[in-house]
Motif scaffolding. Structure first.
Motif, PDB file in Angstrom:
ATOM      1  N   PRO A 216       0.848  -1.276   0.206  1.00 16.93           N
ATOM      2  CA  PRO A 216      -0.490  -0.358  -0.051  1.00 16.93           C
ATOM      3  C   PRO A 216       0.576   1.390  -0.005  1.00 16.93           C
ATOM      4  N   ARG A 217       0.407   2.559  -0.858  1.00 12.95           N
ATOM      5  CA  ARG A 217       1.178   3.582  -0.892  1.00 12.95           C
ATOM      6  C   ARG A 217       0.870   4.826   0.407  1.00 12.95           C
ATOM      7  N   PHE A 218      -0.338   4.191   0.540  1.00  9.54           N
ATOM      8  CA  PHE A 218      -1.201   5.171   2.249  1.00  9.54           C
ATOM      9  C   PHE A 218      -1.745   4.187   3.485  1.00  9.54           C
ATOM     10  N   ASP A 219      -1.512   5.058   4.778  1.00  9.79           N
ATOM     11  CA  ASP A 219      -1.949   4.455   5.494  1.00  9.79           C
ATOM     12  C   ASP A 219      -3.252   4.813   5.431  1.00  9.79           C
ATOM     13  N   PRO A 220      -4.378   4.348   6.470  1.00 12.85           N
ATOM     14  CA  PRO A 220      -5.774   4.981   6.540  1.00 12.85           C
ATOM     15  C   PRO A 220      -5.791   6.064   6.135  1.00 12.85           C
ATOM     16  N   HIS A 221      -5.265   7.112   7.145  1.00  6.24           N
ATOM     17  CA  HIS A 221      -6.008   8.851   7.405  1.00  6.24           C
ATOM     18  C   HIS A 221      -5.015   9.283   6.088  1.00  6.24           C
TER      19      HIS A 221
END
Length: 211
Positions: free
Chosen positions: A122-127
């Protein structure tokens, strides 16, 4: 040798300029939750002696290339753990920060690589915060803070700050999610799916949109 205290300082300095350009000052660093004001001067001197930051007395603090690499490495761990907890363990985005603070120091490199592979890199976290890759590189598109966006601006929600769990829950309850297409009515209202949505207090300073 790895040091959680050093890592926490490097993370804080790194975070400060992720979504704006001004470098952090010693007084701002001392005001950060979890950092002891009495130890800031001593720690900054220690980081400078190790070549992790550049700093002049009373001036702003910048990460050196080595400091940036180390900060990106621990932030990668933190954000992969947050993503893992949300996807595989049913955590909500307001619950993961404290767990990740503990686990980021405990995971082996082998386990971290396995988590990254399992999640599909993934390139981005949940935020919406960018997850550095193994080389410390991040990919982030141009952005604007909601408080600075003009009425009529349209874009995607790129990021919601995770500093305040209560605000995260209120933003989610209002129907705002990372990736949502929105239009700015004003700093306190977004149009989502054709309906105006009133935002909770402080949301304008915690939501970033695509520019």
């Amino acid at each position: 040798m790895p040091s959680p205290a050093v890592d926490d300082y490097l993370k804080t300095i790194y975070h400060h300029t992720e979504w704006q350009d001004d470098r952090i000052t010693p007084s701002q660093l001392a005001a950060e939750p979890g950092l002891a004001p009495s130890s800031v001067t001593e720690m900054v001197q220690k980081l400078a002696a190790q070549g992790l930051v550049t700093h002049r007395p009373y001036g702003p603090i910048s990460l050196s290339p080595e400091g940036t690499r180390r900060a990106a490495s621990i932030i990668r761990r933190h954000r992969l753990v947050e993503t893992w907890l949300v996807r595989d363990f049913g955590y909500t985005w307001d619950e993961v920060h404290d767990e990740a603070e503990v686990l980021e120091h405990a995971l082996s490199d082998r386990l971290l690589e396995g988590i990254d592979e399992r999640l599909g890199r993934p390139r981005f976290d949940p935020h919406g915060d960018a997850i550095p890759d193994a080389a410390g590189t991040v990919h982030r598109e141009p952005f604007v803070l909601l408080a600075d966006a003009v009425p009529g601006h349209s874009g995607r929600v790129l990021r919601v700050s995770d500093r305040d769990p209560h605000l995260l829950r209120a933003v989610e309850a209002a129907g705002v999610a990372v990736g949502a297409e929105v239009a700015v009515t004003d700093a306190a209202t977004l149009r989502i799916d054709g309906a105006d949505v009133a935002l909770p207090d402080a949301a304008a300073g915690a939501i970033w949109l695509s520019a």
